[in-house]
Design an enzyme around this catalytic site. Structure first.
Site, short mmCIF file in Angstrom:
data_model
loop_
_atom_site.label_atom_id
_atom_site.label_comp_id
_atom_site.label_asym_id
_atom_site.label_seq_id
_atom_site.Cartn_x
_atom_site.Cartn_y
_atom_site.Cartn_z
N GLY A 53 1.08 -1.53 0.21
CA GLY A 53 -0.42 -0.44 -0.04
C GLY A 53 0.98 1.50 -0.47
CB SER A 54 0.82 4.62 -1.73
OG SER A 54 0.72 4.38 -3.38
N GLY A 55 1.66 5.52 1.14
CA GLY A 55 1.40 6.10 1.83
C GLY A 55 2.61 6.03 3.11
CG HIS A 56 4.43 2.26 4.49
ND1 HIS A 56 3.36 2.24 5.47
CD2 HIS A 56 2.91 1.25 3.67
CE1 HIS A 56 1.95 2.04 6.01
NE2 HIS A 56 2.14 1.24 4.68
CE LYS A 104 4.77 -3.31 3.96
NZ LYS A 104 4.80 -3.04 2.90
CG ASP A 109 0.48 -6.08 1.36
OD1 ASP A 109 0.70 -5.24 0.13
OD2 ASP A 109 -0.42 -5.66 1.98
CG HIS A 214 -1.22 0.04 7.62
ND1 HIS A 214 -0.39 -1.34 7.83
CD2 HIS A 214 -0.98 0.24 6.13
CE1 HIS A 214 0.34 -1.70 6.88
NE2 HIS A 214 0.58 -0.57 6.16
#
Lengths: 328, 328
Positions: A53-56, A104, A109, A214
């Site tokens: 996921g994006s945001g990291h 991860k 995922d 998250h």
């Protein structure tokens, strides 16, 4: 919630377009399906691919380049990428030696990378990163993958560049992952654009010990305390997990979760370094900064990775990516 | 206000100790008086020294190393360093060719660097950085130095490494500073440890256009708007100031002020790049990330630096510092 965005639905692509332009010498971005790949494709080596996921950011797209990843697949914010992304990325960069996926440990995922691996008509292996010791080892969904991922990606990426086989890289990646442990602390929640606000809120006098990237619930919500007390609890948890012997060489990674200043991260580094130095651990490599973020969360994680001479050599090997660069 | 600190009075030194350990291969830290210097002292070149209040990390201490600064003097948070710091730093790194000070235009910094220069018994020159176009050019305290400083330090540092004279470096630094313009926008204030809270607060629907890196009031408080609208106002202000011609080469620097995600910074980069590309400006170099922060402020600045072939060569020259590294 004030953010520099136009619309939740266009945020990821607008950001990726900027990323592609800012690093046009290094990467190319595909938008349908979404993946980031090296501009100069590597040949005659195992393709190393990650995603999530994006945001990291900078994880994972910031680690695409010579000496690290061949491609990365960004999902929407805090959302797994889909199998067609990994499949397209693999088909774009695979060059006859197979594909190593670095994943991860999150249910979405893991499932989507598995589906992609099954659809792929070349050999592949997967290294699962589950360095977050907040949850017990026997937790039913296992432990989460967090900031230790960058260390796995760097070391495996360097070994792939040297021409190591798919089986050797899988074994190496598993070895690094097993010898890496992380724990995070949140001082605040993080603001998710699609929610229009924070995932969770903490009272002014409380912090979340063992938070996930998250904002997942950690071990417990505890009283806010001095840096010395907070860091002591963090390093003791890691120390109990890895049990480094005296003289053990190690990499100490202090990672900012988004809104924590470098001044604080270096202070945390100092306290953690002091603890392990007194235990006789040889902190011979370091990484301090925002590498695996949780959007704009105030907080940090500490990661210890046990090293040997081979792993030190691979950590030190040249790397040229948007977010990590040396020797080139 | 939750932070990773033990005490306001010990924060800076505890942080500097961690910085020294994390980058022990590159820097040495003196604590009384406080300055950071290269571990391997340069010889036969002008010593390039900067400094200023802490809270803007990695600026300036993160830019000490080969190809950039010889030393940096950190003051307390948002407070000028004192003349004895600059004097001790200069005496430690000067090697017969004189000292160039790079100073951001704030009254305290200017005065203290001047006093140090007068006390120093070797030739010195000062490059004043005043790239923040929020204030009019004729403002009585002049314009502030903000994110453009990193560009001045990189280019002047590279030229010093090549053996340029003090007079040549002064002229070069002035030229870069004059051709660099920045503007910042705050979405929130920043939390100052000594205050125990934010310097200022913005209503949920307002942003500060032209904010300084200590939360100084900017041009005006305006309505929160889409990224496209905010960035348009920012780039038009810079464009009006620098008036780049078609075909002009330039470096576009999008700087995070502390708590803004890389996703947003790349989105801002995309929008700014789009604007200048349509104007025919050749954005040939980029820098995106947190380089000149304002503690944990949510916000960003945009900097445009006009380049020519010499400046591009100096920007590209090898650099090896804690926060900026390539070619080595």
């Amino acid at each position: 919630m004030k953010k520099f965005i136009n619309h939740v639905d266009t945020l990821l692509d607008e950001s990726l377009r900027g990323f592609a332009k800012a690093h046009a010498d290094l990467v190319e971005v595909s938008f349908d399906p979404r993946f980031v790949r090296r501009k100069r494709a590597a040949t005659d080596k195992v393709a190393v691919i990650s995603g999530g996921g994006s945001g990291h950011e900078p994880l994972h797209i910031g680690f695409v380049g010579q000496g690290m990843l061949d491609a990365a697949c960004p999902g929407q914010i805090f959302t797994s990428p889909t199998p067609d992304q990994m499949l397209a990325a693999a088909q774009a960069v695979e060059n006859g030696k197979g594909v190593l996926f670095i994943v991860k440990n999150y249910a979405g995922d893991v499932m989507n990378f598995e589906i992609a691996a099954e659809m792929l008509d070349c050999p592949s292996e997967t290294v699962l990163v589950q360095d977050d010791i907040a949850l017990p080892r026997e937790h039913d969904i296992g432990r989460r993958g967090v900031a230790g991922t960058v260390i796995v990606e760097k070391i495996v990426g360097a070994a792939a560049e040297e021409g190591k086989s798919l089986a050797e890289l899988k074994a190496l990646g598993d070895r690094v992952a097993e010898n890496t442990a992380s724990i995070g602390v949140a001082l605040t929640g993080c603001n998710v654009p699609a929610l229009g606000g924070p995932t969770f809120e903490l009272p002014p006098d409380k912090i979340e010990f063992g938070v996930g990237i998250h904002g997942e619930h950690g071990r417990e919500i505890v009283e806010f305390a001095s840096a010395t007390e907070i860091v002591k609890t963090m390093v003791e948890a890691i120390d109990e997990e890895l049990r480094p012997r005296r003289g053990q060489k190690a990499l100490l990674h202090v990672n900012g979760l988004g809104a924590t200043t470098l001044m604080e991260l270096y202070l945390v580094y100092e306290l953690a370094h002091e603890f392990w130095s007194q235990e006789g651990v040889d902190i011979c490599r370091s990484l301090v900064g925002n590498y695996t973020t949780a959007l704009d969360m105030a907080g940090c994680s500490i990661t210890l990775a046990l090293l040997d001479d081979e792993l030190i050599r691979l950590w030190d090997a040249p790397v040229h990516t948007p977010a990590l660069r040396w020797g080139i």
